[in-house]
Design an enzyme around this catalytic site. Sequence first.
Site, PDB file in Angstrom:
ATOM      1  CB  ILE A   1     -21.120 -21.984 -61.907  1.00  0.00           C
ATOM      2  CG1 ILE A   1     -21.226 -20.693 -61.068  1.00  0.00           C
ATOM      3  CG2 ILE A   1     -21.657 -23.195 -61.173  1.00  0.00           C
ATOM      4  CD1 ILE A   1     -22.656 -20.284 -60.738  1.00  0.00           C
ATOM      5  CB  CYS A   2     -18.152 -21.726 -58.400  1.00  0.00           C
ATOM      6  SG  CYS A   2     -17.356 -21.559 -56.788  1.00  0.00           S
ATOM      7  N   GLY A   3     -15.854 -23.167 -58.873  1.00  0.00           N
ATOM      8  CA  GLY A   3     -14.697 -24.063 -58.930  1.00  0.00           C
ATOM      9  C   GLY A   3     -14.712 -25.024 -60.103  1.00  0.00           C
TER      10      GLY A   3
ATOM     11  CB  THR B   1     -14.258 -22.275 -64.167  1.00  0.00           C
ATOM     12  OG1 THR B   1     -13.690 -21.829 -62.934  1.00  0.00           O
ATOM     13  CG2 THR B   1     -15.679 -21.726 -64.311  1.00  0.00           C
TER      14      THR B   1
ATOM     15  CB  ALA C   1     -21.038 -18.262 -64.048  1.00  0.00           C
TER      16      ALA C   1
END
Length: 142
Positions: A69-71, A73, A122
């Site tokens: 999720i977020c960074g 990724t 996400a």
Amino acid sequence: PEATFTMAARRFYTTRELRREVMAAGLRIRWRGERLVLPGGSVWENGSMDEIGRQVDELHTINKPIASICGATLLLARKGYLDSLKHTSNASDYIRNFAVNYQGAGNYLNEHAVTDKNLITANGIAPVEFARENIQEHTIIR
């Protein structure tokens, strides 16, 4: 046998509510095993967390679920995993800014959370949708 289970449309369910509804329908949940969950944050932007990459490679090779999720990724983008799979993140430009070898812009979906094969991604404002995608990876059986 696997079964389809539908609950009333709501934004989210607590674990207790989900269990109660599943049990009331005479079903049970079969958990499909372990997964690696990579939490978000800006710490992933400078590559300092890329040392976990070897473990990610090992799990990806044997098709274990990897959720980011977020960074987080960004690690998947740097490894090239997002080049051929549908995915999301904070923005396509965000990935391009921090993962210079990223070739997956054509597979980027402007969604809160996306699952493709063994990867769950996400954006940073979608923790509920991220949890939903992780929960949906389990099978409800009779």
